[in-house]
Design a protein around this motif. Structure first.
Motif, PDB file in Angstrom:
ATOM      1  N   GLY A 275      36.350  47.233  50.759  1.00  0.00           N
ATOM      2  CA  GLY A 275      36.426  48.838  50.093  1.00  0.00           C
ATOM      3  C   GLY A 275      36.064  48.828  48.588  1.00  0.00           C
ATOM      4  O   GLY A 275      35.960  49.793  48.145  1.00  0.00           O
ATOM      5  N   CYS A 276      36.159  47.636  48.054  1.00  0.00           N
ATOM      6  CA  CYS A 276      35.551  47.707  46.620  1.00  0.00           C
ATOM      7  C   CYS A 276      35.579  46.345  45.884  1.00  0.00           C
ATOM      8  O   CYS A 276      35.576  45.444  46.696  1.00  0.00           O
ATOM      9  CB  CYS A 276      36.539  48.508  45.584  1.00  0.00           C
ATOM     10  SG  CYS A 276      38.233  48.021  45.806  1.00  0.00           S
ATOM     11  N   GLY A 277      35.241  46.168  44.585  1.00  0.00           N
ATOM     12  CA  GLY A 277      35.011  44.831  44.231  1.00  0.00           C
ATOM     13  C   GLY A 277      36.417  44.103  44.176  1.00  0.00           C
ATOM     14  O   GLY A 277      36.548  42.769  44.525  1.00  0.00           O
TER      15      GLY A 277
ATOM     16  N   ASN B 111      31.657  38.121  32.040  1.00  0.00           N
ATOM     17  CA  ASN B 111      32.864  38.898  31.530  1.00  0.00           C
ATOM     18  C   ASN B 111      32.448  40.252  31.399  1.00  0.00           C
ATOM     19  O   ASN B 111      31.600  40.647  30.564  1.00  0.00           O
ATOM     20  CB  ASN B 111      33.562  38.058  30.477  1.00  0.00           C
ATOM     21  CG  ASN B 111      34.810  38.788  30.154  1.00  0.00           C
ATOM     22  OD1 ASN B 111      34.738  39.743  29.179  1.00  0.00           O
ATOM     23  ND2 ASN B 111      35.910  38.262  30.596  1.00  0.00           N
ATOM     24  N   ASN B 112      33.532  40.749  31.774  1.00  0.00           N
ATOM     25  CA  ASN B 112      33.390  42.474  31.751  1.00  0.00           C
ATOM     26  C   ASN B 112      33.562  43.179  30.334  1.00  0.00           C
ATOM     27  O   ASN B 112      32.938  44.193  30.037  1.00  0.00           O
ATOM     28  CB  ASN B 112      34.203  43.184  32.819  1.00  0.00           C
ATOM     29  CG  ASN B 112      35.447  42.824  32.817  1.00  0.00           C
ATOM     30  OD1 ASN B 112      35.973  41.634  32.782  1.00  0.00           O
ATOM     31  ND2 ASN B 112      36.487  43.595  32.421  1.00  0.00           N
ATOM     32  N   GLU B 113      34.439  42.313  29.513  1.00  0.00           N
ATOM     33  CA  GLU B 113      34.587  42.688  28.251  1.00  0.00           C
ATOM     34  C   GLU B 113      33.589  42.295  27.052  1.00  0.00           C
ATOM     35  O   GLU B 113      33.560  43.152  26.271  1.00  0.00           O
ATOM     36  CB  GLU B 113      36.119  42.456  27.748  1.00  0.00           C
ATOM     37  CG  GLU B 113      37.036  43.224  28.882  1.00  0.00           C
ATOM     38  CD  GLU B 113      38.640  43.000  28.261  1.00  0.00           C
ATOM     39  OE1 GLU B 113      38.723  43.101  27.002  1.00  0.00           O
ATOM     40  OE2 GLU B 113      39.489  43.189  29.078  1.00  0.00           O
TER      41      GLU B 113
ATOM     42  N   THR C 288      33.332  33.118  42.754  1.00  0.00           N
ATOM     43  CA  THR C 288      33.092  33.758  41.618  1.00  0.00           C
ATOM     44  C   THR C 288      32.857  35.195  41.628  1.00  0.00           C
ATOM     45  O   THR C 288      32.489  35.806  42.642  1.00  0.00           O
ATOM     46  CB  THR C 288      31.613  33.173  40.792  1.00  0.00           C
ATOM     47  OG1 THR C 288      31.445  33.946  39.681  1.00  0.00           O
ATOM     48  CG2 THR C 288      30.402  33.422  41.600  1.00  0.00           C
ATOM     49  N   ASP C 289      33.604  35.895  40.631  1.00  0.00           N
ATOM     50  CA  ASP C 289      33.367  37.312  40.670  1.00  0.00           C
ATOM     51  C   ASP C 289      32.081  37.811  40.065  1.00  0.00           C
ATOM     52  O   ASP C 289      32.237  37.757  38.671  1.00  0.00           O
ATOM     53  CB  ASP C 289      34.725  37.796  39.927  1.00  0.00           C
ATOM     54  CG  ASP C 289      34.862  39.539  39.636  1.00  0.00           C
ATOM     55  OD1 ASP C 289      33.737  40.028  39.700  1.00  0.00           O
ATOM     56  OD2 ASP C 289      35.967  39.892  39.417  1.00  0.00           O
ATOM     57  N   ALA C 290      31.171  38.371  40.632  1.00  0.00           N
ATOM     58  CA  ALA C 290      29.837  38.608  39.931  1.00  0.00           C
ATOM     59  C   ALA C 290      29.778  40.317  39.967  1.00  0.00           C
ATOM     60  O   ALA C 290      28.454  40.673  39.967  1.00  0.00           O
ATOM     61  CB  ALA C 290      28.798  38.114  40.679  1.00  0.00           C
ATOM     62  N   VAL C 291      30.724  40.917  39.728  1.00  0.00           N
ATOM     63  CA  VAL C 291      30.692  42.198  39.755  1.00  0.00           C
ATOM     64  C   VAL C 291      29.906  42.877  38.739  1.00  0.00           C
ATOM     65  O   VAL C 291      29.215  43.868  38.685  1.00  0.00           O
ATOM     66  CB  VAL C 291      32.161  42.815  39.754  1.00  0.00           C
ATOM     67  CG1 VAL C 291      32.233  44.457  39.294  1.00  0.00           C
ATOM     68  CG2 VAL C 291      32.879  42.934  41.058  1.00  0.00           C
ATOM     69  N   GLN C 292      30.136  42.329  37.448  1.00  0.00           N
ATOM     70  CA  GLN C 292      29.240  42.836  36.312  1.00  0.00           C
ATOM     71  C   GLN C 292      27.870  42.037  36.419  1.00  0.00           C
ATOM     72  O   GLN C 292      26.839  42.662  35.373  1.00  0.00           O
ATOM     73  CB  GLN C 292      29.893  42.228  35.155  1.00  0.00           C
ATOM     74  CG  GLN C 292      31.428  43.179  34.896  1.00  0.00           C
ATOM     75  CD  GLN C 292      31.106  44.521  34.396  1.00  0.00           C
ATOM     76  OE1 GLN C 292      30.104  44.956  33.997  1.00  0.00           O
ATOM     77  NE2 GLN C 292      32.342  45.273  34.989  1.00  0.00           N
TER      78      GLN C 292
HETATM   79  N1  PLP Z   1      35.693  42.147  38.623  1.00  0.00           N
HETATM   80  C1  PLP Z   1      35.017  42.527  37.650  1.00  0.00           C
HETATM   81  C2  PLP Z   1      34.693  41.669  36.507  1.00  0.00           C
HETATM   82  C3  PLP Z   1      35.150  44.035  37.081  1.00  0.00           C
HETATM   83  O1  PLP Z   1      34.446  44.370  36.111  1.00  0.00           O
HETATM   84  C4  PLP Z   1      35.573  45.017  37.749  1.00  0.00           C
HETATM   85  C5  PLP Z   1      35.478  46.518  37.515  1.00  0.00           C
HETATM   86  O2  PLP Z   1      35.809  46.894  36.439  1.00  0.00           O
HETATM   87  C6  PLP Z   1      36.116  44.561  39.169  1.00  0.00           C
HETATM   88  C7  PLP Z   1      36.157  43.511  39.431  1.00  0.00           C
HETATM   89  C8  PLP Z   1      36.586  45.742  40.096  1.00  0.00           C
HETATM   90  O3  PLP Z   1      35.535  46.171  41.005  1.00  0.00           O
HETATM   91  P1  PLP Z   1      36.121  47.552  41.695  1.00  0.00           P
HETATM   92  O4  PLP Z   1      36.084  48.788  40.746  1.00  0.00           O
HETATM   93  O5  PLP Z   1      34.831  47.935  42.638  1.00  0.00           O
HETATM   94  O6  PLP Z   1      37.110  47.497  42.596  1.00  0.00           O
END
Ligand code: PLP
Length: 389
Positions: free
Chosen positions: A71-73, A152-154, A177-181
């Motif tokens: 459904g999302c990250g 890292n997202n920040e 590993t969370d590779a969302v960014q």
């Molecule tokens: N992980 C990281 C590193 C993110 O930056 C984000 C969103 O800001 C998420 C997970 C969450 O992703 P989502 O918004 O698709 O749930």
């Protein structure tokens, strides 16, 4: 300089690209079939889902069968961590993550910590990097899983994922590993990385919101968090969000095209101009995160003797969309857990500014920010009770 609107919050979300939207639209109406139906409408939708799965797999050098839509990250992070632990309860009750993860990971670990697991939180250095040595030292005989973010997202720092994963593999520990960014912005070759699970999210790479994907290494079993009709190989039940999946697939193809066109070097060049320009023109400012091992579109700084919210509001008034950290916490007055983990004090962390560029960010946009930001900071300092002197 003439007023212009400049969106520099692509880490929070990106606009849906025109090609992506065009690809999605038919799947809301004339191609609206349920991919689980046997008739022509169903088969058409199923083919579209399969094609998208293939494109996303190709983006990260994996096979289509290794990709599960979520459904999302955040949902993919939860599925990876809880699903893998539940499927391997005999592995031990110790789990490891880093101090600077997104809340989708860190809050999952906190919850697991209250429900029978022992959690070790790895520190980061002043540039937000997790050291392989600290991971090596943290792993125990009863460690079941490690989760450390790709980037890292920040502050945009990219972790040494290959090294961290290799340590886990050596010790027989699962590695997520969370590779969302990172996905869609830097090259990832999942098949040749010692990674068991990897999270992606479409809305960070010009796809729609509300669709994520988890790469799962062949042979790894996960217990589903959502039971039901058995979609997505039984790992994530629920009728597939076909338009969003199609959009995600198109976004993956766009990412490949952008890479071939040299977008990474274009964007990192103007990002560096922005970072250098800020440090030069804004007194008492400094770059946060790693200068080289950094997402190409990511700029982040701290401005001393400034209250970040005021800076964001004044930038917004000048047409610039920026943020002070992660989108979900920017409404709160608590300083970011990431900046504190990097060793910044509360007052300095309050002056953080994140400017994340996109494929449509131009040189003129950068000029505008470099003209506007120093004036915003100067005005705020004039008004500040902490005024130097
Ligand atoms: N992980 C990281 C590193 C993110 O930056 C984000 C969103 O800001 C998420 C997970 C969450 O992703 P989502 O918004 O698709 O749930």
């Amino acid at each position: 300089m003439k007023f212009r609107r400049v969106y520099l919050d692509h880490s929070a979300t990106t606009p849906v690209a025109t090609d992506v939207l065009d690809a999605m639209i038919p799947y809301f109406s004339e191609k609206m079939g349920n991919p689980n139906s046997i008739h022509a409408w169903g088969r058409e939708a199923k083919n579209a889902v399969d094609e998208a799965r293939g494109s996303i797999a190709e983006l990260i050098g994996a096979d289509a069968a290794d990709i599960v839509f979520t459904g999302c990250g955040s949902a993919a992070d939860n599925l990876a961590i809880k699903g893998a632990l539940w499927a391997s309860r005999n592995r031990g009750k110790h789990i490891v993550t880093s101090a600077v993860e997104h809340h989708a990971v860190i809050d999952t670990f906190k919850w697991l910590g209250k429900n029978g697991y022992e959690v070790t939180i790895l520190p980061v250095d002043s540039e937000c990097m997790v050291s392989p040595d600290s991971l090596r030292a943290a792993i125990r005989d009863d460690t079941a899983l490690v989760s450390v973010m790709f980037a890292n997202n920040e502050v945009g720092t990219i972790n040494p994922i290959a090294e961290l994963g290799a340590i886990c593999r050596e010790r027989g520990v699962l590695f997520h590993t969370d590779a969302v960014q990172a996905a869609g912005h830097i090259r990832i070759d999942a098949a040749n990385l010692p990674v068991d699970m990897l999270t992606m999210s479409a809305h960070k790479m010009y796809g729609p919101k509300g669709i994520g994907a988890l790469y799962i290494k062949k042979g790894l079993k996960l217990v589903p968090l959502v039971h039901g009709g058995g979609q997505e190989y039984g790992i994530r039940s629920g009728t597939e969000n076909v338009p969003a999946i199609v959009g995600f697939g198109e976004a993956a193809r766009l990412a490949v095209r952008l890479d071939e066109e040299g977008e990474e070097s274009r964007i990192s060049r103007i990002r560096d101009r922005l970072l250098d320009g800020i440090v030069e023109r804004v007194p008492d400012s400094f770059v946060t995160g790693h200068r080289r091992e950094r997402l190409p579109y990511h700029a982040s700084v701290c401005v001393r003797r400034i209250e970040g919210e005021g800076m964001l509001l004044r930038l917004d008034y000048a047409g610039i969309g920026a943020s002070s950290g992660s989108a979900c916490t920017s409404g709160s007055l608590d300083p970011s857990h990431v900046l504190l983990a990097m060793g910044l004090d509360h007052a300095t962390a309050h002056g953080s500014l994140r400017l994340t560029l996109g494929k449509d960010t131009s040189e003129e946009d950068i000029d505008y920010v470099l003209d506007t930001l120093p004036r915003v900071v100067e005005t705020l300092r004039e008004l500040s009770p902490y005024k130097a002197g």
